[in-house]
Design a protein around this motif. Structure first.
Motif, PDB file in Angstrom:
ATOM      1  N   LEU A  87       0.836  -1.204   0.000  1.00 19.17           N
ATOM      2  CA  LEU A  87       0.000   0.000   0.000  1.00 19.17           C
ATOM      3  C   LEU A  87       0.869   1.251   0.000  1.00 19.17           C
ATOM      4  N   GLN A  88       1.953   1.244   0.757  1.00 18.01           N
ATOM      5  CA  GLN A  88       2.828   2.417   0.782  1.00 18.01           C
ATOM      6  C   GLN A  88       3.394   2.701  -0.608  1.00 18.01           C
ATOM      7  N   LEU A  89       3.802   1.642  -1.310  1.00 16.86           N
ATOM      8  CA  LEU A  89       4.337   1.815  -2.666  1.00 16.86           C
ATOM      9  C   LEU A  89       3.259   2.324  -3.618  1.00 16.86           C
ATOM     10  N   LEU A  90       2.056   1.786  -3.512  1.00 12.11           N
ATOM     11  CA  LEU A  90       0.943   2.244  -4.343  1.00 12.11           C
ATOM     12  C   LEU A  90       0.647   3.722  -4.072  1.00 12.11           C
ATOM     13  N   HIS A  91       0.657   4.100  -2.814  1.00  5.12           N
ATOM     14  CA  HIS A  91       0.367   5.481  -2.432  1.00  5.12           C
ATOM     15  C   HIS A  91       1.419   6.440  -2.988  1.00  5.12           C
ATOM     16  N   VAL A  92       2.688   6.071  -2.880  1.00  5.22           N
ATOM     17  CA  VAL A  92       3.762   6.922  -3.409  1.00  5.22           C
ATOM     18  C   VAL A  92       3.600   7.093  -4.919  1.00  5.22           C
ATOM     19  N   SER A  93       3.267   6.012  -5.604  1.00  7.62           N
ATOM     20  CA  SER A  93       3.054   6.075  -7.053  1.00  7.62           C
ATOM     21  C   SER A  93       1.910   7.039  -7.394  1.00  7.62           C
ATOM     22  N   LEU A  94       0.817   6.955  -6.630  1.00 11.80           N
ATOM     23  CA  LEU A  94      -0.311   7.871  -6.862  1.00 11.80           C
ATOM     24  C   LEU A  94       0.056   9.306  -6.477  1.00 11.80           C
ATOM     25  N   GLN A  95       0.838   9.483  -5.433  1.00 11.97           N
ATOM     26  CA  GLN A  95       1.287  10.831  -5.076  1.00 11.97           C
ATOM     27  C   GLN A  95       2.046  11.468  -6.237  1.00 11.97           C
ATOM     28  N   GLN A  96       2.872  10.682  -6.891  1.00 14.53           N
ATOM     29  CA  GLN A  96       3.631  11.207  -8.034  1.00 14.53           C
ATOM     30  C   GLN A  96       2.681  11.600  -9.164  1.00 14.53           C
ATOM     31  N   ALA A  97       1.675  10.755  -9.426  1.00 15.08           N
ATOM     32  CA  ALA A  97       0.720  11.055 -10.498  1.00 15.08           C
ATOM     33  C   ALA A  97      -0.147  12.271 -10.167  1.00 15.08           C
ATOM     34  N   PHE A  98      -0.454  12.459  -8.886  1.00 10.01           N
ATOM     35  CA  PHE A  98      -1.349  13.546  -8.454  1.00 10.01           C
ATOM     36  C   PHE A  98      -0.604  14.799  -8.018  1.00 10.01           C
ATOM     37  N   GLU A  99       0.701  14.824  -8.138  1.00  9.45           N
ATOM     38  CA  GLU A  99       1.541  15.886  -7.580  1.00  9.45           C
ATOM     39  C   GLU A  99       1.026  17.300  -7.839  1.00  9.45           C
ATOM     40  N   PRO A 100       0.590  17.644  -9.039  1.00 10.29           N
ATOM     41  CA  PRO A 100       0.152  19.033  -9.256  1.00 10.29           C
ATOM     42  C   PRO A 100      -1.040  19.466  -8.387  1.00 10.29           C
ATOM     43  N   TRP A 101      -1.789  18.514  -7.859  1.00 12.36           N
ATOM     44  CA  TRP A 101      -3.027  18.836  -7.141  1.00 12.36           C
ATOM     45  C   TRP A 101      -2.971  18.553  -5.644  1.00 12.36           C
ATOM     46  N   LEU A 102      -1.856  18.026  -5.148  1.00  7.52           N
ATOM     47  CA  LEU A 102      -1.816  17.589  -3.756  1.00  7.52           C
ATOM     48  C   LEU A 102      -1.767  18.752  -2.771  1.00  7.52           C
ATOM     49  N   ILE A 103      -2.610  18.643  -1.746  1.00  8.60           N
ATOM     50  CA  ILE A 103      -2.519  19.563  -0.610  1.00  8.60           C
ATOM     51  C   ILE A 103      -1.440  19.009   0.330  1.00  8.60           C
ATOM     52  N   ARG A 104      -1.043  19.806   1.291  1.00  8.68           N
ATOM     53  CA  ARG A 104       0.032  19.417   2.208  1.00  8.68           C
ATOM     54  C   ARG A 104      -0.245  18.069   2.879  1.00  8.68           C
ATOM     55  N   GLN A 105      -1.459  17.873   3.359  1.00 12.48           N
ATOM     56  CA  GLN A 105      -1.823  16.626   4.052  1.00 12.48           C
ATOM     57  C   GLN A 105      -1.604  15.408   3.153  1.00 12.48           C
ATOM     58  N   ASP A 106      -1.919  15.533   1.867  1.00 12.75           N
ATOM     59  CA  ASP A 106      -1.813  14.404   0.942  1.00 12.75           C
ATOM     60  C   ASP A 106      -0.394  14.190   0.413  1.00 12.75           C
ATOM     61  N   LYS A 107       0.526  15.101   0.727  1.00 14.47           N
ATOM     62  CA  LYS A 107       1.940  14.934   0.350  1.00 14.47           C
ATOM     63  C   LYS A 107       2.703  14.131   1.400  1.00 14.47           C
ATOM     64  N   GLN A 108       2.111  13.948   2.556  1.00 17.00           N
ATOM     65  CA  GLN A 108       2.785  13.271   3.661  1.00 17.00           C
ATOM     66  C   GLN A 108       2.798  11.755   3.461  1.00 17.00           C
ATOM     67  N   THR A 109       3.658  11.087   4.216  1.00 21.47           N
ATOM     68  CA  THR A 109       3.672   9.633   4.237  1.00 21.47           C
ATOM     69  C   THR A 109       2.327   9.135   4.740  1.00 21.47           C
ATOM     70  N   LEU A 110       1.770   8.152   4.052  1.00 20.66           N
ATOM     71  CA  LEU A 110       0.467   7.605   4.425  1.00 20.66           C
ATOM     72  C   LEU A 110       0.568   6.867   5.753  1.00 20.66           C
ATOM     73  N   ARG A 111      -0.375   7.144   6.637  1.00 25.56           N
ATOM     74  CA  ARG A 111      -0.522   6.424   7.894  1.00 25.56           C
ATOM     75  C   ARG A 111      -1.919   5.792   7.859  1.00 25.56           C
ATOM     76  N   PRO A 112      -2.043   4.655   7.172  1.00 33.85           N
ATOM     77  CA  PRO A 112      -3.376   4.097   6.952  1.00 33.85           C
ATOM     78  C   PRO A 112      -4.033   3.635   8.244  1.00 33.85           C
ATOM     79  N   HIS A 113      -5.334   3.887   8.322  1.00 33.68           N
ATOM     80  CA  HIS A 113      -6.091   3.540   9.522  1.00 33.68           C
ATOM     81  C   HIS A 113      -7.581   3.499   9.190  1.00 33.68           C
TER      82      HIS A 113
END
Length: 167
Positions: A87-113
């Motif tokens: 999941l962490q790898l998937l999230h990083v990949s999506l962060q890269q794809a979504f980079e132009p639109w990410l808010i600060r919270q969504d740029k952080q390392t995922l803490r899934p819960h």
């Protein structure tokens, strides 16, 4: 401003029901207008075709297995902590794809819960944390895909499901 899109990771129905039932039992009724969920991104613009394309591409994979690893008391609530390197790898990949639109919270390392209680007193949350922790044993859950939701300033409206490939 365009409407806000939320991206979640969907789980198998048996676990969806289990965690939603816990929310129904422990979440204050006046504030519980969502089923249990695993949020991956909190604030993306709706209507961006590149976001849809990235989610379609990301879903072309086998389901992700998550370890429900522990129970967390976070002040005014309680959540189940999830672990998964996949999941962490998937999230990083999506962060890269979504980079132009990410808010600060969504740029952080995922803490899934999965939050099962929020908006209560610290004391009440501590009591629930202790009660749930007494006989907790880690277990695995399977996920079924990615899903987008439109944020309606409180409730969410389901938009589109991006199912993982099942073999």
């Amino acid at each position: 401003m365009s409407s806000i899109l939320i991206v979640t990771l969907e789980m198998e129905e048996v676990y969806q029901r289990h965690f939603t039932d816990l929310r129904g039992k422990y979440f204050p009724a006046h504030a519980n207008y969502l089923d249990a969920h695993i949020t991956l991104f909190h604030h993306l613009p709706a209507g961006e075709s590149e976001i849809t394309t990235a989610l379609e591409k990301a879903a072309q994979r086998k389901p992700v297995t998550l370890k429900v690893a522990g129970i967390v008391h976070f002040g005014n609530g309680v959540a189940y902590r999830l672990e998964s390197e996949e999941l962490q790898l998937l999230h990083v990949s999506l962060q890269q794809a979504f980079e132009p639109w990410l808010i600060r919270q969504d740029k952080q390392t995922l803490r899934p819960h999965i939050t099962v209680q929020n908006k209560v007193t610290n004391f009440k949350a501590q009591q629930l944390h202790e009660a749930l922790s007494q006989d907790f044993t880690p277990f695995d859950i399977k996920t079924t895909g990615l899903k987008t939701w439109r944020y309606l300033h409180g409730p969410w409206k389901a938009e589109k499901m991006f199912p993982f490939i099942t073999l």
